[in-house]
Design a protein around this motif. Sequence first.
Motif, mmCIF file in Angstrom:
data_model
loop_
_atom_site.group_PDB
_atom_site.id
_atom_site.type_symbol
_atom_site.label_atom_id
_atom_site.label_comp_id
_atom_site.label_asym_id
_atom_site.label_seq_id
_atom_site.Cartn_x
_atom_site.Cartn_y
_atom_site.Cartn_z
ATOM 1 N N ILE A 124 10.307 20.835 42.223
ATOM 2 C CA ILE A 124 10.290 19.457 41.557
ATOM 3 C C ILE A 124 11.868 19.024 41.388
ATOM 4 O O ILE A 124 12.522 19.785 40.790
ATOM 5 C CB ILE A 124 9.470 19.493 40.774
ATOM 6 N N ILE A 125 12.230 17.873 41.876
ATOM 7 C CA ILE A 125 13.654 17.253 41.685
ATOM 8 C C ILE A 125 13.412 16.005 40.598
ATOM 9 O O ILE A 125 12.365 15.234 41.077
ATOM 10 C CB ILE A 125 14.104 17.074 43.015
ATOM 11 N N VAL A 126 14.057 15.852 39.600
ATOM 12 C CA VAL A 126 13.860 14.912 38.708
ATOM 13 C C VAL A 126 15.307 14.263 38.878
ATOM 14 O O VAL A 126 16.122 14.778 38.539
ATOM 15 C CB VAL A 126 13.831 15.370 37.295
ATOM 16 N N ASP A 127 15.222 13.018 39.212
ATOM 17 C CA ASP A 127 16.238 12.228 39.774
ATOM 18 C C ASP A 127 16.803 11.184 38.581
ATOM 19 O O ASP A 127 15.896 10.456 38.198
ATOM 20 C CB ASP A 127 15.911 11.385 40.891
ATOM 21 N N ALA A 154 11.521 18.700 48.895
ATOM 22 C CA ALA A 154 10.896 18.976 47.501
ATOM 23 C C ALA A 154 10.312 17.629 46.955
ATOM 24 O O ALA A 154 10.843 16.538 47.339
ATOM 25 C CB ALA A 154 12.115 19.483 46.594
ATOM 26 N N PHE A 155 9.460 17.294 46.278
ATOM 27 C CA PHE A 155 8.811 16.214 45.730
ATOM 28 C C PHE A 155 9.972 15.881 44.440
ATOM 29 O O PHE A 155 10.442 16.296 43.603
ATOM 30 C CB PHE A 155 7.539 16.542 44.880
ATOM 31 N N VAL A 156 10.292 14.557 44.648
ATOM 32 C CA VAL A 156 11.280 13.701 43.884
ATOM 33 C C VAL A 156 10.588 12.780 42.867
ATOM 34 O O VAL A 156 9.847 11.842 43.218
ATOM 35 C CB VAL A 156 12.347 13.067 44.749
ATOM 36 N N LEU A 157 10.930 13.052 41.584
ATOM 37 C CA LEU A 157 10.550 11.939 40.658
ATOM 38 C C LEU A 157 11.883 11.266 40.040
ATOM 39 O O LEU A 157 12.394 12.102 39.553
ATOM 40 C CB LEU A 157 9.814 12.828 39.450
ATOM 41 N N SER A 158 11.776 9.986 40.397
ATOM 42 C CA SER A 158 12.854 9.124 39.868
ATOM 43 C C SER A 158 12.477 8.520 38.480
ATOM 44 O O SER A 158 11.346 8.270 38.294
ATOM 45 C CB SER A 158 13.167 8.053 40.792
ATOM 46 N N ILE A 159 13.681 8.606 37.724
ATOM 47 C CA ILE A 159 13.562 7.931 36.264
ATOM 48 C C ILE A 159 13.948 6.411 36.382
ATOM 49 O O ILE A 159 15.158 6.025 36.472
ATOM 50 C CB ILE A 159 14.321 8.587 35.308
ATOM 51 N N ASP A 160 12.905 5.583 36.012
ATOM 52 C CA ASP A 160 13.284 4.095 36.220
ATOM 53 C C ASP A 160 13.433 3.555 37.474
ATOM 54 O O ASP A 160 12.749 2.473 37.910
ATOM 55 C CB ASP A 160 14.451 3.844 35.204
ATOM 56 N N ILE A 161 14.239 3.985 38.501
ATOM 57 C CA ILE A 161 14.369 3.391 39.512
ATOM 58 C C ILE A 161 15.105 4.385 40.466
ATOM 59 O O ILE A 161 15.719 5.399 39.968
ATOM 60 C CB ILE A 161 15.359 2.152 39.409
#
Length: 518
Positions: A124-127, A154-161
Motif C-alpha cells: 500500500i502506498i499512502v500519497d 500497488a494500491f495508492v491511497l491519496s490524502i485529500d487530493i
Amino acid sequence: MKIFSKEQIYEGDALTAKKQGITSTDLMERAGTQIFNWLHMRMQGAQVPIHVFCGIGNNGGDGLVVARHLTTHGYNVKTYIVNHSTTRSKDFLNNYERIKNTTKDWPILLNDASELPAINEKDIIVDAIFGIGLNRPVEGWIKQLFNYFRATKAFVLSIDIPSGLATDAAPIDEESVVNAGYTLSFQTPKLVFFLPETAKYTVQWEVLDIGIDPEYLYTTPTEAELIGKNEVLPLYKPREKYSHKGSFGHVLVIGGSYGKIGSVTLASQGVLAIGAGKVTAYTPKCGYIPLQVGFPEAMVLTDTDEEKITSIAFDIQPNVIAFGVGVGTDAQTIDAFEAFLKVNKTPLVIDADGINILSKKKALLKLLPENTVLTPHPKELGRLLGQWEDEFNKLKKAKAFSKKYKCIIVIKGANTITVFQDKLYVNATGNPGLATAGTGDVLTGIISGLIAQSYDPLVAAIFGVYLHGKAADLLVEDLGYQSFIASHVIEGIPLAYLDLFKQPEQPEIENADSDPKK
C-alpha cells in the motif's frame, strides 16, 4: 453537499482553529488521525507493507500523523520524506519532530539522487506529497516517482487530493499526477473529482469529517454543490388526495422526423412516468400511427408534412413545451422553429437538434423565454459554446452563456452538471449504462414533466437529472451496462421515486481507538 473552493477550505481551517481554540497543528492531528482510523478499521492490524510518502508542506504533515499512528499501532510501515524543496511548513516540522520522538525508524529522506524503495504490487502506498496548495506543474524526479508508483501496481491511497492535481485547473501532463485507487478528502469533495479530464486520477473518493466549524460549513455559499438524495428529498412535492390529471400539467413535445419518431415516444413516456398529467406529441404525419399504437397514453398532433416539421401550430395550452428530440435541422424546420419562438411565451426545454438549430442560428437565443432549460451532450455543447481549453474553461463559458441568455444548461455526462448563472449543481447518480441512444430523450421528458407539475425550471433540472440517474442505478445491477437501453430508464423512474423515502441500512462500524493497547 457543498463543494468548497481551495480558498474557502483555507478560510474554514483558520476559522475553525480560532473558534475552537486549537492550533493548526491540532487540526492537522485531527485530520491525520481520521485517515489512520479509516485505514485501521479496514486493515485490523494486517501486516501488509505500507509506504507513506510525505511532502514537506501541510499535506506531508498529515502523512506524518498517519505514519506515526500506524507505527504506534504496530503496522509494517515505512515513511519517506519527498525532499523537493528547502521550504517546510510549520505544521510539517512539528509533526516531523513528533514522529522522530516516537520511533527509532526515522523517515527516509528522498531526493533526486535517491534510490527508490522496493514496493510490491500487494503493498500500500499512502500519497501525502502535495495537497490543494500546489500551484505549479510537477516535473523532474518527482514526476519519475509518480511513474514508479504506477509501475509498481500497488494500491495508492491519496490524502485529500491526488498529488500533482490542482483544484482549479486541468493538468498539462498526465504523468505529473498520482493515480489514486482511493482518495480521502477532508470535509468536502473537490470539484476535480467530477470532471472528465480530472476524475480519472482517483478511482474512488470519500469525505472525512475533520470537525470544521459547522456554522461556516452551513452559512458559506459555494460555487458548486454535489446533488444526492439528501439534497433532492426536500424538493419533492407530495400529491393531494383530491388532485386530478389537470393538477399536474400538460406537456407538448415537439419533435421527430422520418425515422426518428422513437425519440418523441421516449420523451413523451418520460413526461408521464415522472408524473405529468397529460402529454401531447407534435410530429410530422409519419409519427401519428407509431405514437398512437406504441404509446396510447399520448395525444398526437401532426404537421401537414409527412416527413419533417415545417410549421408549428396548435390549439392547446400546454404548461411547458419540449422541443428538439429527433426533429432534424432541415431549413423548413429551422424556419418553423424561428417563427414559433417569436410568438411563444410558454416555458421551454430544448434538446438535441433544437440545440443544434440554436447553434446554427445564434440570433434565436435572444428569443428564448427566461429560464429555458437546454440539455446538450458534449458535442452539442461544443457547437453552442465554441471549443474550450479544458473542463474549467468549459464551465466558465457555460456560466457566462447562462447569464447572458438567462437560461439553465444541463451538461450531460458521467456526472451531469446543471449550470445556472454562477452556480454548478453536480449530480451524484448515473452510470455507464446511460451511454446509449435515447436516454437523453427520456431526460428531456422528465424535466419537462416536472416543470408541468409546477416545479421551478432549475429545480426540475436538478431533480430530474437525479431521478434519471437513480433510475439507471437501481436497474443496472440486474441488467448490466451493455444491455441497458433508454426504455429501462422509464421503468426505473417509479423505483427512483420510492427510493427517496427508503431508509438506508445502518452498518455496524467500530471506531478505532487511538490507544494501541486496546
